[in-house]
Design an enzyme around this catalytic site. Sequence first.
Site, PDB file in Angstrom:
ATOM      1  N   ARG A 195       0.833  -1.209   0.000  1.00 34.21           N
ATOM      2  CA  ARG A 195       0.000   0.000   0.000  1.00 34.21           C
ATOM      3  C   ARG A 195       0.866   1.256   0.000  1.00 34.21           C
ATOM      4  NH1 ARG A 195      -4.998  -1.731   0.041  1.00 34.21           N
ATOM      5  NH2 ARG A 195      -5.481  -3.649   1.183  1.00 34.21           N
ATOM      6  N   ASP A 196       0.410   2.267  -0.734  1.00 28.82           N
ATOM      7  CA  ASP A 196       1.104   3.554  -0.736  1.00 28.82           C
ATOM      8  C   ASP A 196       1.060   4.140   0.674  1.00 28.82           C
ATOM      9  OD1 ASP A 196       1.839   5.755  -3.203  1.00 28.82           O
ATOM     10  OD2 ASP A 196       1.521   6.553  -1.174  1.00 28.82           O
ATOM     11  N   ILE A 197       2.170   4.710   1.098  1.00 31.78           N
ATOM     12  CA  ILE A 197       2.259   5.268   2.452  1.00 31.78           C
ATOM     13  C   ILE A 197       1.361   6.495   2.604  1.00 31.78           C
ATOM     14  CG2 ILE A 197       4.174   6.890   2.068  1.00 31.78           C
ATOM     15  CD1 ILE A 197       5.409   5.804   4.684  1.00 31.78           C
ATOM     16  N   ASN A 204       4.394   7.125 -13.333  1.00 34.98           N
ATOM     17  CA  ASN A 204       4.988   8.420 -13.636  1.00 34.98           C
ATOM     18  C   ASN A 204       6.412   8.190 -14.129  1.00 34.98           C
ATOM     19  OD1 ASN A 204       2.818  10.153 -12.875  1.00 34.98           O
ATOM     20  ND2 ASN A 204       3.271   9.730 -10.729  1.00 34.98           N
ATOM     21  N   VAL A 255       9.849   8.871  -6.741  1.00 36.29           N
ATOM     22  CA  VAL A 255      10.719   7.746  -6.368  1.00 36.29           C
ATOM     23  C   VAL A 255      11.300   7.132  -7.644  1.00 36.29           C
ATOM     24  CG1 VAL A 255      10.842   5.507  -5.247  1.00 36.29           C
ATOM     25  CG2 VAL A 255       9.352   7.288  -4.296  1.00 36.29           C
ATOM     26  N   HIS A 310       7.522   2.036 -10.678  1.00 36.58           N
ATOM     27  CA  HIS A 310       6.374   1.583  -9.885  1.00 36.58           C
ATOM     28  C   HIS A 310       5.097   1.973 -10.601  1.00 36.58           C
ATOM     29  CE1 HIS A 310       7.504   5.619  -8.509  1.00 36.58           C
ATOM     30  NE2 HIS A 310       6.217   5.837  -8.282  1.00 36.58           N
TER      31      HIS A 310
END
Length: 115
Positions: free
Chosen positions: A30-32, A88, A97, A101
Amino acid sequence: MADDCIFCKLASGAIPTDFLYEDEDVAAFRDISPRQPVHILIIPKAHIPSLADITPEHQALLGKICLVAKKLAAENGVAESGYRLLTNCGADSGQEVPHLHFHLIGGQYLGPFCS
Ligand code: 5GP
Ligand code: ZN
C-alpha cells in the site's frame, strides 16, 4: 539493488512492509500516503529507475505486473467498479521515487485522467 533506493529496501525486506503480493520478480504494497481508497504500488524487485529504462528483456516482467494489477484489483474490490493503473516517468510527470512503480488506484470515481 540500489543502496539508496527506498523501494529496493522495501522489496528486499531491508525495510519491513506488508506485501499484498510478492514473487521472485514483483512486489506490491500500500502507498504510504494514499490518494484514493485503494492505492497500491506494484514494483519490479529489480532496480529499474523508470519506464524510460525498460528494454525488450523486461517484456515478460511488465506483462506480469499487469496480471498482478488485475489480481489485486479483484482482491481489493475494485475489479467491477473500475480502477486506474499508472506510472509516472520523469520530471514533468512528478515522479518522486526513481524506482519503476505502478500506482493501482480506485475505490471511488476517479474523474478525468489528467489534472
Ligand atoms: P511517484 O510520484 O514517484 O509516482 O510516486 C511515489 C509514491 O511512493 C507516492 O505516492 C508516495 O506516497 C509513495 N511512497 C514514498 N515513499 C514510500 C514508502 O516508504 N513506503 C510506501 N509504502 N510508499 C511510499
Ligand atoms: Zn530501487
